[in-house]
Design an enzyme around this catalytic site. Structure first.
Site, PDB file in Angstrom:
ATOM      1  N   HIS A  84      -6.784  -4.393  -0.909  1.00 51.11           N
ATOM      2  CA  HIS A  84      -6.091  -5.678  -1.003  1.00 51.11           C
ATOM      3  C   HIS A  84      -6.491  -6.410  -2.276  1.00 51.11           C
ATOM      4  O   HIS A  84      -6.324  -7.632  -2.385  1.00 51.11           O
ATOM      5  CB  HIS A  84      -6.409  -6.549   0.212  1.00 51.11           C
ATOM      6  CG  HIS A  84      -5.989  -5.948   1.501  1.00 51.11           C
ATOM      7  ND1 HIS A  84      -6.862  -5.279   2.327  1.00 51.11           N
ATOM      8  CD2 HIS A  84      -4.777  -5.888   2.096  1.00 51.11           C
ATOM      9  CE1 HIS A  84      -6.211  -4.844   3.389  1.00 51.11           C
ATOM     10  NE2 HIS A  84      -4.952  -5.193   3.269  1.00 51.11           N
ATOM     11  N   HIS A 143       0.823  -1.214   0.000  1.00 53.45           N
ATOM     12  CA  HIS A 143       0.000   0.000   0.000  1.00 53.45           C
ATOM     13  C   HIS A 143       0.859   1.267   0.000  1.00 53.45           C
ATOM     14  O   HIS A 143       0.368   2.352   0.303  1.00 53.45           O
ATOM     15  CB  HIS A 143      -0.906   0.029   1.234  1.00 53.45           C
ATOM     16  CG  HIS A 143      -1.717  -1.196   1.428  1.00 53.45           C
ATOM     17  ND1 HIS A 143      -2.571  -1.679   0.469  1.00 53.45           N
ATOM     18  CD2 HIS A 143      -1.800  -2.060   2.475  1.00 53.45           C
ATOM     19  CE1 HIS A 143      -3.156  -2.782   0.915  1.00 53.45           C
ATOM     20  NE2 HIS A 143      -2.692  -3.033   2.124  1.00 53.45           N
TER      21      HIS A 143
END
Length: 332
Positions: free
Chosen positions: A220, A57
């Site tokens: 995700h 991320h």
């Protein structure tokens, strides 16, 4: 086949963390054993801030370690929570004598391991408070017994506001309350034109036709809540903005903070088109886009997509947002 710039996928996270620290030696240090990034110049006599989660991320979370934001970031494997022992090491590293606020995105593994670490840290006489970030509107099912909304790009807002408050000398309770209030007022919607691909994998996590958009994706690589027809930048902005305005009840005269966020494979030109549309759409509703951040801050590997985060802004929050910050990914 998707190729990645990687040596051994098993070494990707520790090698990337080492590269980040080597690139910012004045700002950062690395505990390689626990995959913990800390401020090189450790703070004293202030509330500590620790956050973290799965890698993939970036720049969240390690890119936001520095003065005016996080003291510590803990890195798990790609899309996997750090262990409770890693988080405990990070919590200890963040402690400067006035307790530690743990900022946690709402995912089961992250929440569990941060809570365990918070409980264990009491053995070392470290007081902790958890701030849970759960801003993803696409996962707001209304089920009180379910996992709740996912945590996404509003994490940047929470880390910034809490960091500024801690730097100004606020107490543990005050810093946590500021973070919880921000999290409760912020909402995010996301979409993707293509999915990300795990390093070492040959195929993306899902596939779309050229005329399809996945609406409501997660960071995700989670699939969205539906597929909609592809359209131009203005239309894509509307797909994200309209449900946010309705959910937040924005009215003429309101001020908002906005993050136009790239999910990893989105060009700055594309993000600026969305920022343009967002400004015009909000102005047409009489809503002032008072503060904004445009760039890739909370990504999902190489996903080609965008998210928009909105939070109604008051004077206290505006002052905390404007307060000085110096991190690898955010500086003013």
């Amino acid at each position: 086949m998707r190729r990645s710039i990687v040596n051994d996928p098993e070494d990707l996270v520790p090698e990337a963390l080492e590269g980040l620290v080597l690139s910012h030696p004045q700002l950062l240090e690395l505990d390689q054993e626990h995959r913990v990034i800390t401020r090189r110049e450790r703070a004293t006599d202030k509330v500590g801030l620790v956050s973290g989660g799965g890698s993939g991320h970036e720049p969240l979370h390690a890119g936001f370690v520095g003065t005016g934001m996080l003291d510590v970031a803990v890195a798990g494997a790609v899309f996997a929570s750090p262990t409770a022992l890693q988080v405990l090491a990070g919590t200890k590293a963040a402690d400067a004598g006035r307790g530690v606020v743990q900022i946690v995105k709402n995912y089961t593994g992250d929440v569990l391991n941060f809570r365990i670490a918070g409980e264990i840290s009491g053995d070392d006489r470290i007081d902790t408070e958890i701030v849970l970030v759960d801003d993803d509107l696409a996962t707001d099912t209304g089920d009180q017994d379910g996992p709740g909304r996912r945590g996404t790009a509003a994490t940047v807002i929470v880390e910034k506001l809490c960091g500024a408050a801690a730097e100004a000398g606020a107490s543990l309770t005050e810093v946590a309350d500021i973070g919880r209030r921000a999290a409760s007022r912020a909402r995010t919607m996301s979409l993707a034109l293509s999915a990300g691909t795990h390093p070492g994998d040959a195929e993306p996590q899902f596939t779309l036709e050229d005329d399809e958009v996945e609406l409501g994706v997660g960071i995700h690589g989670e699939r969205g809540r539906g597929r909609v027809p592809f359209t131009g930048a203005d239309g894509l902005t509307d797909l994200l903005l309209d449900p946010l305005v309705e959910e937040l009840g924005l009215q003429r005269g309101d001020d908002v903070l906005a993050i136009v966020n790239g999910l990893g494979g989105t060009y700055p030109l594309e993000l600026n088109l969305v920022a343009r549309a967002l400004h015009h759409r909000l102005a047409g509703r009489g809503v002032s886009l008072d503060r904004s951040l445009v760039g890739s801050y909370v990504t999902s590997l190489d996903m080609h997509g965008i998210s928009i985060t909105l939070m109604p802004l008051d004077d206290e929050q505006r002052g905390l947002w404007d307060a000085p910050v110096r991190t690898p990914a955010l500086t003013w």
